[in-house]
Design a protein around this motif. Structure first.
Motif, PDB file in Angstrom:
ATOM      1  N   LYS A   1       6.401   8.904   4.987  1.00 45.48           N
ATOM      2  CA  LYS A   1       6.629   8.399   6.348  1.00 45.48           C
ATOM      3  C   LYS A   1       8.112   8.104   6.617  1.00 45.48           C
TER       4      LYS A   1
ATOM      5  N   ASP B   1       3.790   6.497   2.079  1.00 38.87           N
ATOM      6  CA  ASP B   1       4.129   7.776   1.457  1.00 38.87           C
ATOM      7  C   ASP B   1       4.339   8.868   2.497  1.00 38.87           C
TER       8      ASP B   1
ATOM      9  N   SER C   1       8.479   4.088  -3.102  1.00 39.12           N
ATOM     10  CA  SER C   1       7.028   4.224  -2.927  1.00 39.12           C
ATOM     11  C   SER C   1       6.668   5.462  -2.116  1.00 39.12           C
ATOM     12  N   GLY C   2       7.653   6.330  -1.862  1.00 38.23           N
ATOM     13  CA  GLY C   2       7.360   7.615  -1.242  1.00 38.23           C
ATOM     14  C   GLY C   2       7.801   7.803   0.187  1.00 38.23           C
TER      15      GLY C   2
ATOM     16  N   ASP D   1       0.859  -1.193   0.000  1.00 39.66           N
ATOM     17  CA  ASP D   1       0.000   0.000   0.000  1.00 39.66           C
ATOM     18  C   ASP D   1       0.892   1.239   0.000  1.00 39.66           C
ATOM     19  N   THR D   2       1.075   1.850  -1.147  1.00 47.55           N
ATOM     20  CA  THR D   2       1.967   3.009  -1.232  1.00 47.55           C
ATOM     21  C   THR D   2       1.434   4.196  -0.429  1.00 47.55           C
ATOM     22  N   LYS D   3       0.114   4.294  -0.277  1.00 50.25           N
ATOM     23  CA  LYS D   3      -0.455   5.399   0.494  1.00 50.25           C
ATOM     24  C   LYS D   3      -0.057   5.317   1.966  1.00 50.25           C
ATOM     25  N   LEU D   4       0.096   4.092   2.462  1.00 47.01           N
ATOM     26  CA  LEU D   4       0.476   3.887   3.864  1.00 47.01           C
ATOM     27  C   LEU D   4       1.879   4.418   4.144  1.00 47.01           C
TER      28      LEU D   4
END
Length: 233
Positions: A196, A194, A221-222, A189-192
């Motif tokens: 961080k 990103d 992934s960010g 999950d890249t949103k998790l």
């Protein structure tokens, strides 16, 4: 008057006097006998700023060991893993304890390491803790993920953010073979992740390949910063 408990490593009795704390709360803080504690060799003194390896004059370049110099000179891998912190030297005693914990399914041995992990992370700041995952095959063999067990017994909340997509055993591979492997991990999950700051947890730092594969996947992934904590170096 003494409480009697058994060391979770060697099963010998531990004797310690009653305290007011134990009378009122019934807590039993001591899990390891004095003899076994003495065989756990903490990493102290001057160590590599990237991987915690003890520095020796012939195998260093400034504040780094030669292994980390090679990693950071490799454009394919430099800059992904900010720093690894290891707690213990991987001596014969710890090798046997980790083998019993990791390969023979003695989950309770994670409690040996919990106070050391908590102390080492006391002043660290991160957004997510991610244990290095096992392949489905290895997880089935062992019954649990040792990295998750280390984090759980140290009361760290973890996130299952990585999927292992390369399943060959890395412990049998040379450093060159590990480096040349295709990406080992995939971010679920890249949103998790990103934006961080992420702490990776694993049991042993050997060549640093596993952690760098994970760090690279997360950074791409960010994630903004990836550090790691391992029990042994």
């Amino acid at each position: 008057m003494f409480k009697r408990r058994n060391c979770i490593i060697c099963d010998e009795e531990i004797q310690s006097p009653f305290t007011w704390k134990s009378i009122w709360t019934g807590t039993e803080d001591e899990k390891v006998c004095e003899d076994c504690n003495g065989k756990l060799s903490l990493i102290t003194g001057e160590a590599c700023q990237y991987c915690s390896r003890v520095l020796h004059d012939k195998y260093r370049q400034g504040p780094l060991c030669l292994d980390c110099v090679r990693w950071e000179n490799d454009k394919e891998w430099s800059g992904y893993l900010e720093k690894n912190t290891s707690i213990f030297h991987y001596n014969d005693f710890l090798k046997e304890v980790i083998a019993k914990f990791k390969y023979r399914g003695d989950y309770a041995l994670a409690e040996v390491f919990a106070p050391f992990v908590k102390e080492k992370l006391r002043d660290d700041h991160f957004d997510l803790v991610i244990p290095i995952p096992l392949s489905d095959e290895r997880l089935k063999e062992r019954g649990f993920n040792q990295a998750e067990a280390i984090a759980a017994t140290a009361t760290l909340e973890t996130f299952d953010a990585l999927l292992r997509i390369h399943t060959e055993k890395q412990s049998k591979k040379s450093r060159k073979e590990r480096i040349s492997l295709a990406q080992v991990f995939q971010v679920k999950d890249t949103k998790l992740v990103d934006g961080k700051k992420i702490l990776l947890i694993d049991d042993i730092y050997t060549t640093g390949s596993t952690l760098r594969h994970a760090a690279k996947a997360l950074k791409q992934s960010g994630a903004t910063e990836i550090t790691s904590l391992t029990l042994a170096r």
